[in-house]
Enzyme design. Structure first.
Site, mmCIF file in Angstrom:
data_model
loop_
_atom_site.group_PDB
_atom_site.id
_atom_site.type_symbol
_atom_site.label_atom_id
_atom_site.label_comp_id
_atom_site.label_asym_id
_atom_site.label_seq_id
_atom_site.Cartn_x
_atom_site.Cartn_y
_atom_site.Cartn_z
ATOM 1 N N HIS A 24 26.223 58.330 61.218
ATOM 2 C CA HIS A 24 27.292 59.014 60.480
ATOM 3 C C HIS A 24 28.621 58.888 61.227
ATOM 4 O O HIS A 24 29.645 58.529 60.627
ATOM 5 C CB HIS A 24 26.922 60.491 60.299
ATOM 6 C CG HIS A 24 27.983 61.301 59.620
ATOM 7 N ND1 HIS A 24 27.924 61.629 58.283
ATOM 8 C CD2 HIS A 24 29.137 61.860 60.085
ATOM 9 C CE1 HIS A 24 28.995 62.332 57.954
ATOM 10 N NE2 HIS A 24 29.741 62.498 59.039
ATOM 11 N N GLU A 25 28.591 59.164 62.515
ATOM 12 C CA GLU A 25 29.828 59.080 63.295
ATOM 13 C C GLU A 25 30.307 57.642 63.470
ATOM 14 O O GLU A 25 31.510 57.387 63.544
ATOM 15 C CB GLU A 25 29.630 59.757 64.657
ATOM 16 C CG GLU A 25 29.276 61.236 64.586
ATOM 17 C CD GLU A 25 30.276 62.039 63.766
ATOM 18 O OE1 GLU A 25 31.474 61.683 63.741
ATOM 19 O OE2 GLU A 25 29.859 63.027 63.128
ATOM 20 N N HIS A 28 32.499 56.744 60.749
ATOM 21 C CA HIS A 28 33.898 57.137 60.957
ATOM 22 C C HIS A 28 34.565 56.253 62.015
ATOM 23 O O HIS A 28 35.727 55.846 61.873
ATOM 24 C CB HIS A 28 33.974 58.593 61.439
ATOM 25 C CG HIS A 28 33.531 59.603 60.429
ATOM 26 N ND1 HIS A 28 33.954 59.600 59.126
ATOM 27 C CD2 HIS A 28 32.710 60.685 60.550
ATOM 28 C CE1 HIS A 28 33.412 60.627 58.483
ATOM 29 N NE2 HIS A 28 32.658 61.291 59.324
#
Length: 444
Positions: A24-25, A28
């Protein structure tokens, strides 16, 4: 052995959760770096740092508790101008109103001060707030999309790699007789009529090929034909020892209660043969996994949309000892506990692996949906702010006005704080429920 298997299941789920958060990170991080944003930290977990290493301008690390993660980008909010900063209190106001405004102003000023620190020595073009609207949306959408992609992959592995348990067209057993309606007997008695399948000559191990002239590929298709023909002889073709055998089956009438979509019930007469199918793990087409993932998204969206009512039910069940809804919200404690129970269950290894993969895939769907809720500090909140900026710029361009300054989202910090408090409260409730009144997915 059971305790060890339980612990292995918990560890596997914790590692799976950590990988999901890390991806998920990364969703980003990669676009942020691609667009030139200065990223100070990439952290997996919350709490104290247990390991970190700086590479270039970014510190990569792990924290003690695998319940979240973050990347720290320069200028998450635009620099506040002198006249845009929280104004001093002026004019007459009640003491309560003054205190309320003072708390609000303090929160905003603290957020602005923290944001200003990330801007020190950083060119405006390398800040998140300095990017165009679409780049900000891509960065914030990247995290949830990584969870969706991972869920699709996991569901594809489950459906097309491991396979799903399905009732096949192979006959597992044939009932010896037809027990009278309402009977509690478990064995046939003299005088009980022979089951239609037994009378027709169907044997365990036979594979159903066609019924009443219609080829069947699933047991559900065969059952539908049998149920549609009560009291009527139909031809049944079975494969036995490599050869097709044609038999005549006359399903008897059986009255069953049927529940309609609106909840109403009725009694219908259907055919009954007395056949039980074998259950095997069947690999499904490659599109079955992605289809299941998107169906799961719809189910989770409904849960999130009804979250207040779901949380109320969870709290009520916690304090009354009622049985919790297996489809309701759970904390990481609940998911880990279920994973441990699955790993320790007395079931074939592939069945347990399949359930674990399904749990992890569903967890990623939950991360995808929940992070898109349009409230700060969630990703959806940042996307909403970026889109609002886009709307304001579009209107300014339409009416030939100067481009407006980026939205100062630090002024939403008090609202963000309320959201954080509610999230903490929700987490505490679910933690308590998962410890003292856990979901009984595998039975009590």
């Amino acid at each position: 052995m059971g305790v060890l298997a339980f612990l292995i299941g918990v560890v596997v789920m914790v590692i799976g959760l950590g990988v999901s958060i890390a991806l998920h990170e990364i969703g980003h991080l990669v676009p942020a770096k691609r667009f030139g944003v200065r990223v100070g930290q990439y952290m997996i977990g919350m709490g104290p740092t247990v390991w970190s290493k700086r590479r270039g301008e970014t510190e990569y690390g792990l924290k003690a508790f695998p319940i979240g993660g973050y990347i720290s980008m320069a200028g998450m909010y635009p620099a506040a101008s002198a006249d845009a900063k929280a104004p001093a209190l002026a004019g007459a106001a009640s003491a309560r109103e003054t205190r309320r405004r003072s708390i609000y102003a303090t929160l905003v000023q603290d957020a602005q001060a923290a944001n200003e620190e990330t801007l020190d020595g950083v060119d405006a073009s390398r800040t998140f707030s300095g990017l165009s609207v679409w780049k900000r949306v891509v960065i914030m959408l990247g995290g949830p999309l990584m969870n969706l992609v991972l869920a699709v992959v996991l569901f594809a592995v489950l459906f097309s790699g491991i396979g799903m348990q399905q009732a096949t067209t192979t006959v597992s057993s044939v009932a010896e007789c037809v027990l009278p309606a309402g009977s509690t007997a478990t064995e046939c008695a003299d005088g009980d009529a022979a089951a239609p399948a037994l009378a027709a000559g169907i044997e365990p191990g036979d594979s159903l090929v066609s019924l009443d002239g219609t080829a069947v590929s699933t047991f559900a298709e065969a059952s539908a034909i049998i149920q549609a023909n009560p009291g009527r002889p139909i031809l049944v073709v079975v494969e036995r020892d490599g050869a097709d055998v044609t038999l005549t089956l006359t399903p008897i009438e059986n009255r069953v209660e049927v529940t309609a979509d609106d909840g109403s019930t009725s009694v219908e007469t259907v055919g009954y043969a007395g056949i039980t199918s074998s259950v095997e793990r069947v690999r499904e087409p490659i599109w079955a996994g992605p289809q299941a993932a998107f169906e799961n998204v719809g189910a989770v969206v409904q849960i999130v949309a009804n979250l207040p009512a779901r949380l109320y039910d969870t709290a009520y069940d916690l304090f009354t000892g009622g049985e919790r809804d297996a489809d309701g919200p759970m904390s990481v404690v609940g998911v880990g506990r279920l994973a441990g129970e699955v790993a320790a269950a007395d079931a074939p290894i592939m069945d347990r692996v399949g359930v674990m993969v399904s749990l992890l895939a569903s967890l990623n769907i939950a991360l995808f949906v929940f992070n898109l809720v349009p409230l700060l500090p969630l990703d959806g909140g940042h996307i909403l702010v970026a889109l609002w900026d886009g709307v304001r710029r579009a209107f300014a361009k339409l009416f030939r006005r100067p481009p407006p300054a980026p939205t100062d989202a630090t002024r939403l910090v008090p609202v963000t704080l309320v959201v954080v408090v509610l999230l903490v409260g929700m987490g505490a409730l679910l933690f308590a429920a998962d410890i003292f009144n856990p979901v009984q997915l595998l039975g009590g």
